[in-house]
Design an enzyme around this catalytic site. Structure first.
Site, PDB file in Angstrom:
ATOM      1  N   ARG A  36       0.820  -1.228   0.000  1.00  0.00           N
ATOM      2  CA  ARG A  36       0.000   0.000   0.000  1.00  0.00           C
ATOM      3  C   ARG A  36       0.848   1.270   0.000  1.00  0.00           C
ATOM      4  O   ARG A  36       0.423   2.322   0.466  1.00  0.00           O
ATOM      5  CB  ARG A  36      -0.964   0.025   1.184  1.00  0.00           C
ATOM      6  CG  ARG A  36      -1.960  -1.110   1.146  1.00  0.00           C
ATOM      7  CD  ARG A  36      -3.157  -0.841   2.004  1.00  0.00           C
ATOM      8  NE  ARG A  36      -4.105  -1.923   1.881  1.00  0.00           N
ATOM      9  CZ  ARG A  36      -4.020  -3.051   2.567  1.00  0.00           C
ATOM     10  NH1 ARG A  36      -3.029  -3.230   3.426  1.00  0.00           N
ATOM     11  NH2 ARG A  36      -4.917  -4.001   2.396  1.00  0.00           N
ATOM     12  N   LYS A  74       3.020  11.716 -10.579  1.00  0.00           N
ATOM     13  CA  LYS A  74       2.154  10.890 -11.425  1.00  0.00           C
ATOM     14  C   LYS A  74       2.924   9.624 -11.763  1.00  0.00           C
ATOM     15  O   LYS A  74       4.048   9.699 -12.278  1.00  0.00           O
ATOM     16  CB  LYS A  74       1.832  11.623 -12.720  1.00  0.00           C
ATOM     17  CG  LYS A  74       0.679  12.568 -12.633  1.00  0.00           C
ATOM     18  CD  LYS A  74       0.259  12.854 -14.062  1.00  0.00           C
ATOM     19  CE  LYS A  74      -0.632  14.028 -14.178  1.00  0.00           C
ATOM     20  NZ  LYS A  74      -0.865  14.356 -15.588  1.00  0.00           N
ATOM     21  N   ARG A 113      -3.032  22.726 -12.679  1.00  0.00           N
ATOM     22  CA  ARG A 113      -1.980  21.873 -13.254  1.00  0.00           C
ATOM     23  C   ARG A 113      -2.148  21.705 -14.770  1.00  0.00           C
ATOM     24  O   ARG A 113      -1.215  21.335 -15.476  1.00  0.00           O
ATOM     25  CB  ARG A 113      -1.989  20.511 -12.546  1.00  0.00           C
ATOM     26  CG  ARG A 113      -0.769  19.649 -12.840  1.00  0.00           C
ATOM     27  CD  ARG A 113      -0.632  18.487 -11.866  1.00  0.00           C
ATOM     28  NE  ARG A 113       0.424  17.575 -12.267  1.00  0.00           N
ATOM     29  CZ  ARG A 113       0.966  16.656 -11.497  1.00  0.00           C
ATOM     30  NH1 ARG A 113       0.555  16.519 -10.251  1.00  0.00           N
ATOM     31  NH2 ARG A 113       1.907  15.870 -11.937  1.00  0.00           N
ATOM     32  N   ASN A 130      -0.240  21.231 -19.755  1.00  0.00           N
ATOM     33  CA  ASN A 130      -0.728  20.586 -20.969  1.00  0.00           C
ATOM     34  C   ASN A 130      -0.541  21.475 -22.200  1.00  0.00           C
ATOM     35  O   ASN A 130      -0.956  21.107 -23.291  1.00  0.00           O
ATOM     36  CB  ASN A 130      -2.223  20.266 -20.781  1.00  0.00           C
ATOM     37  CG  ASN A 130      -2.623  19.042 -21.569  1.00  0.00           C
ATOM     38  OD1 ASN A 130      -1.823  18.126 -21.744  1.00  0.00           O
ATOM     39  ND2 ASN A 130      -3.842  19.039 -22.080  1.00  0.00           N
ATOM     40  N   HIS A 186       7.133  12.006 -28.969  1.00  0.00           N
ATOM     41  CA  HIS A 186       6.352  12.886 -28.102  1.00  0.00           C
ATOM     42  C   HIS A 186       6.859  14.333 -28.188  1.00  0.00           C
ATOM     43  O   HIS A 186       6.081  15.269 -28.340  1.00  0.00           O
ATOM     44  CB  HIS A 186       6.432  12.368 -26.662  1.00  0.00           C
ATOM     45  CG  HIS A 186       5.633  13.182 -25.702  1.00  0.00           C
ATOM     46  ND1 HIS A 186       4.260  13.201 -25.709  1.00  0.00           N
ATOM     47  CD2 HIS A 186       6.004  14.029 -24.716  1.00  0.00           C
ATOM     48  CE1 HIS A 186       3.816  14.022 -24.766  1.00  0.00           C
ATOM     49  NE2 HIS A 186       4.873  14.539 -24.145  1.00  0.00           N
TER      50      HIS A 186
HETATM   51  N1  LIG Z   1       4.905  10.840 -14.770  1.00  0.00           N
HETATM   52  C1  LIG Z   1       4.917  11.958 -15.436  1.00  0.00           C
HETATM   53  O1  LIG Z   1       4.561  13.028 -14.934  1.00  0.00           O
HETATM   54  C2  LIG Z   1       5.412  11.939 -16.852  1.00  0.00           C
HETATM   55  C3  LIG Z   1       5.663  13.162 -17.519  1.00  0.00           C
HETATM   56  C4  LIG Z   1       6.160  13.106 -18.800  1.00  0.00           C
HETATM   57  C5  LIG Z   1       6.411  11.881 -19.418  1.00  0.00           C
HETATM   58  N2  LIG Z   1       6.159  10.725 -18.743  1.00  0.00           N
HETATM   59  C6  LIG Z   1       6.441   9.409 -19.353  1.00  0.00           C
HETATM   60  O2  LIG Z   1       7.834   9.286 -19.557  1.00  0.00           O
HETATM   61  C7  LIG Z   1       8.082   8.364 -20.591  1.00  0.00           C
HETATM   62  C8  LIG Z   1       9.162   8.897 -21.504  1.00  0.00           C
HETATM   63  O3  LIG Z   1      10.322   9.131 -20.730  1.00  0.00           O
HETATM   64  P1  LIG Z   1      11.747   9.344 -21.417  1.00  0.00           P
HETATM   65  O4  LIG Z   1      11.631  10.310 -22.519  1.00  0.00           O
HETATM   66  O5  LIG Z   1      12.694   9.605 -20.302  1.00  0.00           O
HETATM   67  O6  LIG Z   1      11.993   7.952 -22.155  1.00  0.00           O
HETATM   68  P2  LIG Z   1      12.559   6.535 -21.676  1.00  0.00           P
HETATM   69  O7  LIG Z   1      12.517   6.363 -20.234  1.00  0.00           O
HETATM   70  O8  LIG Z   1      11.836   5.521 -22.493  1.00  0.00           O
HETATM   71  O9  LIG Z   1      14.072   6.624 -22.122  1.00  0.00           O
HETATM   72  C9  LIG Z   1      14.415   6.826 -23.483  1.00  0.00           C
HETATM   73  C10 LIG Z   1      15.562   5.901 -23.904  1.00  0.00           C
HETATM   74  O10 LIG Z   1      16.779   6.367 -23.349  1.00  0.00           O
HETATM   75  C11 LIG Z   1      17.439   5.319 -22.643  1.00  0.00           C
HETATM   76  N3  LIG Z   1      18.203   5.987 -21.580  1.00  0.00           N
HETATM   77  C12 LIG Z   1      17.719   6.543 -20.443  1.00  0.00           C
HETATM   78  N4  LIG Z   1      18.690   7.185 -19.784  1.00  0.00           N
HETATM   79  C13 LIG Z   1      19.820   7.030 -20.509  1.00  0.00           C
HETATM   80  C14 LIG Z   1      21.150   7.493 -20.358  1.00  0.00           C
HETATM   81  N5  LIG Z   1      21.504   8.299 -19.353  1.00  0.00           N
HETATM   82  N6  LIG Z   1      22.052   7.127 -21.297  1.00  0.00           N
HETATM   83  C15 LIG Z   1      21.683   6.355 -22.364  1.00  0.00           C
HETATM   84  N7  LIG Z   1      20.442   5.909 -22.580  1.00  0.00           N
HETATM   85  C16 LIG Z   1      19.509   6.261 -21.656  1.00  0.00           C
HETATM   86  C17 LIG Z   1      16.351   4.395 -22.213  1.00  0.00           C
HETATM   87  O11 LIG Z   1      16.817   3.108 -21.995  1.00  0.00           O
HETATM   88  C18 LIG Z   1      15.402   4.465 -23.402  1.00  0.00           C
HETATM   89  O12 LIG Z   1      15.819   3.586 -24.404  1.00  0.00           O
HETATM   90  C19 LIG Z   1       6.757   8.145 -21.294  1.00  0.00           C
HETATM   91  O13 LIG Z   1       6.258   6.881 -20.967  1.00  0.00           O
HETATM   92  C20 LIG Z   1       5.852   9.222 -20.716  1.00  0.00           C
HETATM   93  O14 LIG Z   1       4.496   8.830 -20.656  1.00  0.00           O
HETATM   94  C21 LIG Z   1       5.672  10.744 -17.480  1.00  0.00           C
END
Ligand SMILES: NC(=O)c1ccc[n+]([C@@H]2O[C@H](COP(=O)([O-])OP(=O)(O)OC[C@H]3O[C@@H](n4cnc5c(N)ncnc54)[C@H](O)[C@@H]3O)[C@@H](O)[C@H]2O)c1
Length: 358
Positions: A119, A141, A239, A243, A262
């Protein structure tokens, strides 16, 4: 190195931003004094996760590592289930903690597993992408995708600490680095004129991943996000400003069946939103031009994406933030200030989109 505290109704937590800040990471985990801990990472980030494990071990905390497959497709209930099984096998109890080492994908899955395991256990976010540093590691989130819908399953669960080591961005692929600037420009245009100026001045240093310039930018973005999260932890109102650019952006992303990244989609969405604002007399031409120039300067393409207009138009009312098909747009008013909650006549959306996609 900079440190700030994020205050939310469900608790406050420190965020540390700097280069080669192993000591801070060790301190952050040591202060939690966890009975047990586990790291979640993906296979690309594993070398960094091993470094984190060694650092934390010096604080007397052993951290076994669970590795997920990299990429959005891993953001599934199955992957979260695997993390939960791992936490059970490692006997992480209620006084234990989960440490997410990776980008937003890892952060979202590990955060979600942390939110529901026992939990809710403490979660430390160690973001390794620029997007995770400026956006996903902050705000609480967490979640995974449903079979057909993104981020459909999740929980609001604030991290206990966030430690962003800019040195880790060195290995980040160029596309992922550049894409994150769409969100950075978003904060600047929607919320922070000073950040806009900084992006103008420090462009070359930022594109070369200069840690000093990056520290300022990540700090400003985290501050901007922290301000809205503090007011509206559960996204009931203010918030929504985060967006900005995401209404048309998400629609384009979905219409392209996620072929368009994205960041690129959000950049397009901001160009569209600003043009809508201009045609509704909500902002001036200079804003549109300055934002265009900024997005282009950070390598976010100005060519129209090759996606049919009908598909993009059809995807807009499916925006997650729409209520009964009514879309509330975030409209920029001047650089550094946007307003959520605008209804836009369909004819204007159509006209602007037709031009943007031509
Ligand atoms: N929770 C939130 O508020 C929130 C906000 C925005 C986006 N997101 C989510 O985040 C995700 C996208 O995150 P992202 O853009 O970080 O992508 P990701 O986590 O998929 O990473 C992108 C790529 O980079 C690689 N990688 C990560 N760090 C690295 C490093 N230091 N060196 C080499 N390779 C590395 C990963 O293995 C992956 O292949 C989406 O699923 C999106 O929905 C969440």
């Amino acid at each position: 190195m900079v440190r700030l505290i994020i205050e939310t109704p469900s608790g406050s937590y420190p965020v540390v931003i700097g280069s080669n800040i192993n000591r801070e990471l060790r301190g952050a985990v040591a202060r939690l004094d966890p009975t047990s801990a586990a790291i979640v990472t993906d296979s690309n980030v594993l070398p960094l996760a091993k470094k984190v494990a060694r650092t934390i071990k010096r604080a007397g905390v052993k951290t076994p590592i669970h590795v997920i497959r990299p990429g959005e497709r891993s953001k599934s209930l199955g992957a979260a289930g695997d993390v939960l099984n791992f936490l059970e096998r490692q006997k992480v109890d209620r006084a234990g903690c989960v440490i997410a080492v990776g980008g937003g994908t890892v952060g979202d899955i590990a955060g979600f597993a942390g939110a529901i395991w026992q939990r809710g256990v403490r979660v430390v976010q160690v973001p390794t992408t620029l997007l995770a540093m400026v956006d996903s590691s902050i705000g609480g989130k967490t979640g995974v995708n449903g079979l057909r819908s993104k981020n459909a399953i999740g929980a609001f669960w604030q991290p206990t600490a966030v430690v962003a080591d800019l040195a880790w961005l060195e290995t980040l692929p160029p596309l992922s680095y550049r894409d994150a600037f769409a969100e950075v420009v978003k904060y600047a245009v929607a919320m922070d004129h000073g950040l806009f100026e900084l992006l103008l001045k420090a462009r070359e240093r930022l594109l070369e991943r200069d840690p000093v310039a990056l520290e300022r930018v990540v700090f400003q973005c985290v501050m901007a996000k922290a301000l809205v999260v503090a007011k509206d932890e559960r996204e009931r109102g203010p918030r929504a400003i985060l967006n900005y650019g995401h209404t048309a952006g998400h629609a384009l992303e979905a219409a392209s069946r996620f072929r368009i990244s994205h960041g690129r989609a959000v950049a397009f969405g901001m160009r569209v939103a600003a043009r809508i604002a201009l045609s509704m007399d909500l902002c001036g031409k200079r804003l549109v031009e300055s934002q265009d120039a900024m997005l282009t300067a950070y390598g976010l393409p100005d060519r129209p994406p090759r996606v049919g207009m009908a598909r993009v138009l059809a995807a807009i009312p499916r925006d997650k933030k729409a209520r009964r098909g009514k879309v509330a747009w975030v409209m920029p008013r001047r650089l550094g200030h946007a307003e959520p909650g605008h209804a836009v006549p369909a004819a204007i959306v159509r006209r602007v989109l037709r031009k943007a996609l031509a």
